[in-house]
Design an enzyme around this catalytic site. Structure first.
Site, PDB file in Angstrom:
ATOM      1  N   HIS A 156       6.492  43.096  50.646  1.00  0.00           N
ATOM      2  CA  HIS A 156       7.619  43.610  51.250  1.00  0.00           C
ATOM      3  C   HIS A 156       7.065  44.125  52.766  1.00  0.00           C
ATOM      4  CE1 HIS A 156       9.098  44.890  47.251  1.00  0.00           C
ATOM      5  NE2 HIS A 156       7.833  45.289  47.173  1.00  0.00           N
ATOM      6  N   SER A 277       7.471  30.940  79.329  1.00  0.00           N
ATOM      7  CA  SER A 277       8.848  30.984  79.293  1.00  0.00           C
ATOM      8  C   SER A 277       9.078  30.765  80.819  1.00  0.00           C
ATOM      9  CB  SER A 277       9.235  32.650  79.232  1.00  0.00           C
ATOM     10  OG  SER A 277      10.314  33.059  79.861  1.00  0.00           O
ATOM     11  N   LYS A 283       4.866  35.611  79.233  1.00  0.00           N
ATOM     12  CA  LYS A 283       5.054  35.052  77.870  1.00  0.00           C
ATOM     13  C   LYS A 283       4.383  34.030  77.293  1.00  0.00           C
ATOM     14  CE  LYS A 283       8.210  36.129  75.185  1.00  0.00           C
ATOM     15  NZ  LYS A 283       9.337  35.639  74.863  1.00  0.00           N
ATOM     16  N   GLU A 290       6.833  28.158  65.154  1.00  0.00           N
ATOM     17  CA  GLU A 290       8.207  27.992  65.066  1.00  0.00           C
ATOM     18  C   GLU A 290       8.840  26.698  64.449  1.00  0.00           C
ATOM     19  OE1 GLU A 290       8.794  31.990  68.010  1.00  0.00           O
ATOM     20  OE2 GLU A 290       9.246  29.770  68.568  1.00  0.00           O
TER      21      GLU A 290
END
Ligand code: ARG
Length: 457
Positions: A156, A277, A283, A290
């Site tokens: 979970h 970024s 970043k 992804e």
């Protein structure tokens, strides 16, 4: 040159060409089509259709085309042919004239395309198995380099029980092993030759179907001509194998994205597989991961699309089936790219073992251990579970870990708790106690890792 002009008085409309032509994508089957034609030329020579000299001329010209196909130097862009089959035939006719006009005797594009696509699928299965072996090797590599690292295991997405990092790696190795076995199963099932089945009913020429099957590496001929030309199960099965494997990669990507987050901070990824970024200079984003997750959408979509395309088709061949190619070609390309980048990502992983261990210690991951400790002292598990839960609640209130509670504090919940409890609450101890086959203790994990290493040798 259209392959079917005789019965027609008018040419095709531009828009019909656009919907019907498949050369823009079935050019990917060039070398399979040519190899199929070489085998076919031998079969119809033996059936008495070609003289030996004609067969040799055809084979020579086809071999020359094959060299070009394999070097990717065939000039498709200058061609106005409908599909790869007419392209190859037209190219041969240009070179050899009437001899080449004999090649299609006894054959249909229906048995031809089914054969080509099976050959293509078979070859790509072999490439994908190699890709999957590489991902397994990368996982085994990072596992071996970080054998003793312990991190939290989750259910979970709540910290549940600590696990060794190699155990996490080997979980994905198991998934990729199943992907490989799925591909191997499919390879056996698809390996029957449609050649000789003609358009749908079989051919009148005395083709030795066993011989042409083995010439092309098939195990046997397909046994029913209607099925042979209209079966695309192998396309569906490869799409399913691709989808399942992409799903595995996506789950791995999801885990790693989380491990790499500022919140977890268990791993860092290499610059070569991350991006920055344009706005925020600090970043470093896990884009490769992804995209492994994101590309699932199109691959699953192709599986769904192909199922829908096939579901209403009457026997035998229907042009709908030409829609089998783009989805599978794309799915296989994306799968291959993702498997390759997965290796690079995994190879770049750097673990922060301190942060991993700290997180594994937090979150009361040793509460089960306390319950088991009480069980060993004669308390029924359900009662022990309850006592351990009360200890967790008290520790939470005091903002302490279980092992930070004093013995007096612990004994408020059970006087069976003694000083020896602190040893069993230690991270290494409680992980390694899971020494059962398939568990996360150092012994079974080392055995499993050694078995993988031995298999890759
Ligand atoms: N381009 C076609 C396909 O991919 C080849 C088979 C054409 N057969 C036919 N009967 N028109 O399915």
């Amino acid at each position: 040159m259209s392959l079917w002009g005789g019965r027609f008085q008018d040419g095709s409309s531009a828009m019909f060409r656009r919907v019907n032509d498949s050369l823009p994508f079935d050019r990917a089957l060039a070398s399979q089509d040519i190899r199929g034609s070489i085998a076919w030329s031998k079969a119809i020579y033996k059936a008495g259709v070609l003289t030996q000299d004609e067969q040799q001329q055809l084979e020579q010209a086809l071999q020359a085309l094959l060299v070009k196909a394999e070097a990717d130097t065939l000039d498709f862009d200058a061609s106005s042919e409908e599909d790869i089959h007419s392209f190859v035939e037209a190219t041969l006719i240009e070179q050899l004239g009437d001899i080449a006009r004999k090649l299609h005797t006894g054959r249909s594009r229906n048995d031809q395309v089914a054969t080509d696509f099976k050959l293509w699928t078979r070859e790509h299965i072999d490439l994908l198995v190699a890709d999957l072996e590489n991902v397994k090797a990368s996982l085994v590599g990072t596992a071996s380099n970080n054998k003793t690292v312990i991190l939290p295991g989750y259910t979970h997405l709540q910290r549940a029980q600590p696990v060794r990092y190699p155990h996490w790696c080997l979980a994905y190795v198991e998934m990729f092993k199943r992907d490989i076995s799925r591909l191997r199963d499919l390879r056996v099932r698809l390996n029957q030759s449609p050649l000789g089945c003609g358009a749908l009913a079989g051919t009148t020429y005395p083709i030795d179907r066993y011989e042409i099957a083995s010439e092309l590496g098939f195990d046997s001929p397909c046994l029913n001509s209607l099925d042979a030309v209209s079966d695309r199960d192998f396309v569906l099965e490869l799409l399913f194998a691709a989808s399942t494997s992409m799903m595995h990669m996506s789950r791995m990507a999801e885990d790693l994205i989380f491990f790499n987050s500022g919140e977890a901070g268990f791993i860092t990824l290499g610059d070569e597989v991350t991006s920055g970024s344009s706005l925020m200079p600090q970043k470093k984003n896990p884009d490769a991961l992804e995209l492994m997750r994101g590309k699932c959408g199109r691959v699953f979509g192709s599986l769904q699309g192909m199922l829908v395309t096939m579901k209403g088709l009457p026997l035998a061949y229907n042009k709908d089936m030409q829609e089998d190619k783009e989805g599978l070609l794309d799915a296989v390309t994306q799968w291959h790219i993702c498997l390759c980048i997965a290796c690079e990502v995994i190879d770049s992983i750097k673990l922060d073992s301190e942060r991993c261990a700290k997180a594994a210690r937090e979150g009361y991951a040793n509460a089960t251990e306390l319950a088991d400790y009480l069980v060993a002292k004669g308390i029924p598990f359900r009662t022990a579970h309850d006592i351990s839960g009360q200890v967790v609640l008290a520790a939470l209130e005091k903002k302490k870990a279980i092992e930070e509670l004093s013995i007096a504090e612990l004994q408020q919940f059970s006087d069976l708790i003694e000083d020896d409890v602190y040893a069993i609450l230690q991270l290494d101890y409680l992980v390694d106690k899971r020494s059962i086959l398939g568990g996360t203790g150092i012994d079974p994990v080392t055995k499993a890792l050694d078995a993988e290493i031995a298999q890759n040798k």
